[in-house]
Design a protein around this motif. Structure first.
Motif, PDB file in Angstrom:
ATOM      1  N   VAL A 260      83.324  83.725  28.101  1.00  0.00           N
ATOM      2  CA  VAL A 260      84.285  82.700  28.490  1.00  0.00           C
ATOM      3  C   VAL A 260      83.548  81.376  28.669  1.00  0.00           C
ATOM      4  CG1 VAL A 260      85.984  82.020  30.204  1.00  0.00           C
ATOM      5  CG2 VAL A 260      85.718  84.440  29.598  1.00  0.00           C
ATOM      6  N   VAL A 261      84.038  80.385  27.979  1.00  0.00           N
ATOM      7  CA  VAL A 261      83.446  79.062  28.082  1.00  0.00           C
ATOM      8  C   VAL A 261      84.140  78.310  29.204  1.00  0.00           C
ATOM      9  CG1 VAL A 261      82.968  76.903  26.882  1.00  0.00           C
ATOM     10  CG2 VAL A 261      82.923  79.084  25.625  1.00  0.00           C
ATOM     11  N   GLU A 262      83.403  78.012  30.241  1.00  0.00           N
ATOM     12  CA  GLU A 262      83.988  77.327  31.385  1.00  0.00           C
ATOM     13  C   GLU A 262      84.033  75.828  31.135  1.00  0.00           C
ATOM     14  OE1 GLU A 262      81.810  78.365  34.815  1.00  0.00           O
ATOM     15  OE2 GLU A 262      82.346  80.502  34.754  1.00  0.00           O
ATOM     16  N   ASP A 263      85.112  75.215  31.632  1.00  0.00           N
ATOM     17  CA  ASP A 263      85.259  73.776  31.493  1.00  0.00           C
ATOM     18  C   ASP A 263      84.432  73.050  32.555  1.00  0.00           C
ATOM     19  OD1 ASP A 263      86.973  74.155  29.421  1.00  0.00           O
ATOM     20  OD2 ASP A 263      88.800  73.967  30.634  1.00  0.00           O
ATOM     21  N   ALA A 310      85.174  63.184  20.425  1.00  0.00           N
ATOM     22  CA  ALA A 310      84.379  64.231  21.057  1.00  0.00           C
ATOM     23  C   ALA A 310      83.140  64.522  20.226  1.00  0.00           C
ATOM     24  CB  ALA A 310      85.221  65.498  21.226  1.00  0.00           C
ATOM     25  N   SER A 311      82.119  65.097  20.852  1.00  0.00           N
ATOM     26  CA  SER A 311      80.854  65.356  20.160  1.00  0.00           C
ATOM     27  C   SER A 311      80.987  66.421  19.081  1.00  0.00           C
ATOM     28  CB  SER A 311      79.783  65.788  21.167  1.00  0.00           C
ATOM     29  OG  SER A 311      80.192  66.967  21.842  1.00  0.00           O
ATOM     30  N   ASN A 312      81.993  67.288  19.164  1.00  0.00           N
ATOM     31  CA  ASN A 312      82.186  68.327  18.150  1.00  0.00           C
ATOM     32  C   ASN A 312      83.217  67.934  17.104  1.00  0.00           C
ATOM     33  OD1 ASN A 312      84.412  68.413  19.812  1.00  0.00           O
ATOM     34  ND2 ASN A 312      84.474  70.649  19.961  1.00  0.00           N
ATOM     35  N   TYR A 313      83.557  66.664  17.031  1.00  0.00           N
ATOM     36  CA  TYR A 313      84.550  66.208  16.046  1.00  0.00           C
ATOM     37  C   TYR A 313      83.962  66.256  14.643  1.00  0.00           C
ATOM     38  CZ  TYR A 313      87.560  62.988  13.436  1.00  0.00           C
ATOM     39  OH  TYR A 313      88.385  62.425  12.487  1.00  0.00           O
ATOM     40  N   LYS A 314      84.723  66.779  13.683  1.00  0.00           N
ATOM     41  CA  LYS A 314      84.282  66.877  12.296  1.00  0.00           C
ATOM     42  C   LYS A 314      84.915  65.731  11.503  1.00  0.00           C
ATOM     43  CE  LYS A 314      83.704  71.893  12.340  1.00  0.00           C
ATOM     44  NZ  LYS A 314      84.093  73.189  11.726  1.00  0.00           N
ATOM     45  N   ALA A 405      82.702  71.074  27.464  1.00  0.00           N
ATOM     46  CA  ALA A 405      81.451  70.319  27.527  1.00  0.00           C
ATOM     47  C   ALA A 405      81.369  69.265  26.431  1.00  0.00           C
ATOM     48  CB  ALA A 405      80.267  71.292  27.423  1.00  0.00           C
ATOM     49  N   ALA A 406      81.989  69.541  25.263  1.00  0.00           N
ATOM     50  CA  ALA A 406      81.922  68.588  24.155  1.00  0.00           C
ATOM     51  C   ALA A 406      82.693  67.314  24.439  1.00  0.00           C
ATOM     52  CB  ALA A 406      82.444  69.241  22.869  1.00  0.00           C
ATOM     53  N   GLU A 407      83.614  67.325  25.435  1.00  0.00           N
ATOM     54  CA  GLU A 407      84.445  66.157  25.713  1.00  0.00           C
ATOM     55  C   GLU A 407      84.019  65.434  26.984  1.00  0.00           C
ATOM     56  OE1 GLU A 407      88.641  66.622  25.440  1.00  0.00           O
ATOM     57  OE2 GLU A 407      88.530  68.169  23.886  1.00  0.00           O
ATOM     58  N   LYS A 408      82.824  65.731  27.494  1.00  0.00           N
ATOM     59  CA  LYS A 408      82.400  65.106  28.747  1.00  0.00           C
ATOM     60  C   LYS A 408      82.305  63.580  28.612  1.00  0.00           C
ATOM     61  CE  LYS A 408      78.754  65.183  32.247  1.00  0.00           C
ATOM     62  NZ  LYS A 408      78.675  63.717  32.298  1.00  0.00           N
ATOM     63  N   LYS A 409      81.666  63.107  27.548  1.00  0.00           N
ATOM     64  CA  LYS A 409      81.530  61.667  27.351  1.00  0.00           C
ATOM     65  C   LYS A 409      82.892  61.001  27.176  1.00  0.00           C
ATOM     66  CE  LYS A 409      79.245  58.295  24.340  1.00  0.00           C
ATOM     67  NZ  LYS A 409      78.359  58.118  23.147  1.00  0.00           N
ATOM     68  N   ARG A 410      83.780  61.659  26.476  1.00  0.00           N
ATOM     69  CA  ARG A 410      85.126  61.127  26.254  1.00  0.00           C
ATOM     70  C   ARG A 410      85.916  61.068  27.561  1.00  0.00           C
ATOM     71  NH1 ARG A 410      88.904  61.155  21.806  1.00  0.00           N
ATOM     72  NH2 ARG A 410      90.983  61.828  22.414  1.00  0.00           N
ATOM     73  N   ALA A 411      85.805  62.122  28.390  1.00  0.00           N
ATOM     74  CA  ALA A 411      86.513  62.139  29.671  1.00  0.00           C
ATOM     75  C   ALA A 411      85.955  61.088  30.630  1.00  0.00           C
ATOM     76  CB  ALA A 411      86.426  63.536  30.284  1.00  0.00           C
ATOM     77  N   ASP A 412      84.631  60.893  30.632  1.00  0.00           N
ATOM     78  CA  ASP A 412      84.035  59.845  31.476  1.00  0.00           C
ATOM     79  C   ASP A 412      84.574  58.474  31.111  1.00  0.00           C
ATOM     80  OD1 ASP A 412      82.499  61.469  33.099  1.00  0.00           O
ATOM     81  OD2 ASP A 412      80.787  61.480  31.725  1.00  0.00           O
ATOM     82  N   ALA A 413      84.697  58.204  29.795  1.00  0.00           N
ATOM     83  CA  ALA A 413      85.223  56.915  29.360  1.00  0.00           C
ATOM     84  C   ALA A 413      86.663  56.725  29.831  1.00  0.00           C
ATOM     85  CB  ALA A 413      85.141  56.804  27.837  1.00  0.00           C
ATOM     86  N   PHE A 414      87.449  57.795  29.806  1.00  0.00           N
ATOM     87  CA  PHE A 414      88.836  57.709  30.269  1.00  0.00           C
ATOM     88  C   PHE A 414      88.905  57.371  31.755  1.00  0.00           C
ATOM     89  CE2 PHE A 414      92.189  60.070  32.481  1.00  0.00           C
ATOM     90  CZ  PHE A 414      93.319  59.439  31.987  1.00  0.00           C
ATOM     91  N   LEU A 415      88.129  58.086  32.587  1.00  0.00           N
ATOM     92  CA  LEU A 415      88.181  57.839  34.024  1.00  0.00           C
ATOM     93  C   LEU A 415      87.676  56.449  34.387  1.00  0.00           C
ATOM     94  CD1 LEU A 415      86.999  61.309  35.406  1.00  0.00           C
ATOM     95  CD2 LEU A 415      89.328  60.388  35.319  1.00  0.00           C
TER      96      LEU A 415
END
Length: 431
Positions: A260-263, A310-314, A405-415
């Motif tokens: 399980v991948v935890e957020d 996100a960092s995993n965006y293709k 974890a791949a969206e951490k930078k994106r979520a920081d920018a939002f907040l």
């Protein structure tokens, strides 16, 4: 670019003449002048029968090198440049610029070898109009040029006729095959006796050479057999692997579960001090009270616009191409987010592990009258940390998001955008 077929065909004849002249110098009182060779209209495609001369790129007397463009030829389908395959000199232009409907094989110019004195050369006869002369003995004795097939008229080798009729060609002949057939004066009857070894029954250059006897008759079949063998995979030694056994279950009997991948929890504190001031100004001005939810909803909507990826965006193919050109630095690729933060009130500074110290007030003098008088009821003042539905009205509040974890930078920018909108100028959220 079209191939320079006429020059290569005449090079064989010129070499033969030079060898014959060298052999006969001991029997002549003076050296015979070397002859130039005709340059004919080349066939730029298997179906081309005639062409137009758009323009010559060099003038009479000009020297040229291999790869130089000699002239531009127009057909009913396209315009193409004719390049030189060897070095030489343009001695004479027979058909000038703008000449129309010139048959393939007709003389359009006269060429000489590089370094020749064209003033001492003789103009050759037009082979398309005059009949071909019988081969001279010294020409028959001349050795063939390396890489060129000997002419059929030399009489050195006779065609290998099998007597069997091959199937008619379903496709046009390759240009190299058509040129070799024409160069050796072969007709359709001779072509029908050749055994094709090419793909889908097509005639190859080696088949023509084998028919003329220039190479071994068995050579084309050997090459075909080798290619047919290598074009198929040998699966005779391949064995099917036995299926793998399923891993033994754990002693407990429970089936293994996928990891399980935890957020991650991304959060930032935000103050509503400026929001409360805007609330009061709006209520005093127009008599309307706007709840905090209006400001939070509007700030969330604006902060979700044009967020970083996100960092995993293709990326797509177009985006990868823009990265190669460096256009992603000028116009970075963004996307709209769908974040909805959780808001919780931040308690007193004890949350940070520091308990507030009560301020010491000086001891007041007790008056006898105040001591005997009844004690008045005191109303509890409203502090800045008063909360409404779990949200601190004028203090600090925690905005948090649970993201991969791949969206951490994106979520920081939002907040950070939400924080800027609510703390810097919340008035524009309701304009």
């Amino acid at each position: 670019m079209a191939s320079f077929a006429g020059a290569s065909r005449m090079s064989v004849r010129l070499v033969a003449r030079r060898v014959a002249q060298d052999a006969s110098r001991g029997f002549r009182s003076s050296a015979a002048p070397m002859a130039a060779h005709n340059f004919t209209m080349p066939a730029l495609s298997p179906t081309m029968t005639e062409g137009n001369i758009a323009s010559w790129k060099i003038k009479e007397g000009d020297s040229f090198s291999a790869g130089d463009v000699l002239l531009e030829i127009e057909t009913d389908k396209a315009s193409m440049d004719v390049e030189a395959q060897d070095d030489g000199i343009l001695m004479k232009i027979i058909q000038g610029d703008g000449t129309k409907s010139i048959q393939v094989g007709s003389r359009i110019g006269v060429l000489a070898e590089a370094g020749d004195d064209i003033s001492s050369l003789e103009l050759p006869a037009d082979e398309a109009k005059a009949s071909k002369p019988e081969p001279k003995k010294e020409e028959a004795a001349a050795p063939p040029v390396s890489g060129q097939a000997p002419a059929a008229a030399s009489g050195k080798r006779q065609p290998n006729k099998s007597g069997k009729k091959a199937e008619p060609q379903k496709y046009p002949l390759y240009p190299s095959v058509a040129h070799l057939i024409k160069e050796n004066g072969l007709d359709d009857a001779a072509v029908s006796e050749m055994t094709p070894t090419g793909p889908q029954g097509r005639l190859l250059k080696g088949d023509v050479l084998a028919y003329l006897g220039s190479i071994s008759e068995k050579r084309p079949a050997e090459i075909k057999a080798r290619f047919d063998h290598n074009s198929h995979l040998d699966l005779s030694n391949i064995k099917i692997a036995a299926p793998k056994e399923a891993p033994a279950a754990k002693k407990s009997g429970a089936a293994p579960s996928a990891p399980v991948v935890e957020d991650l929890i991304v959060s930032t504190p935000i103050s509503f001090h400026k929001v409360v001031e805007v609330q009061k100004r709006i209520e005093e001005t127009i008599g309307t009270f706007l709840p905090l939810s209006t400001f939070i909803t509007r700030a969330t909507e604006m902060a979700n616009d044009e967020l970083p990826l996100a960092s995993n965006y293709k990326p797509t193919a177009d985006e990868l191409f823009n990265q190669v050109l460096g256009l992603d630095k000028v116009n970075p690729t963004t996307s709209r987010g769908y974040y909805m933060p959780q808001v919780a009130a931040l308690p007193t500074p004890s949350l940070m592990g520091v308990a507030p110290k009560p301020a010491r007030s000086p001891a007041a003098k007790v008056d006898l009258i105040d001591f005997l008088a009844p004690t008045p009821k005191k109303t509890k003042p409203v502090t800045s940390q008063q909360t409404t539905a779990g949200v601190t009205v004028s203090g600090l509040n925690v905005f948090s998001l649970a993201v991969p974890a791949a969206e951490k930078k994106r979520a920081d920018a939002f907040l950070q955008r939400v924080k800027m909108l609510l703390e810097a100028d919340p008035g524009r959220l309701v304009l």
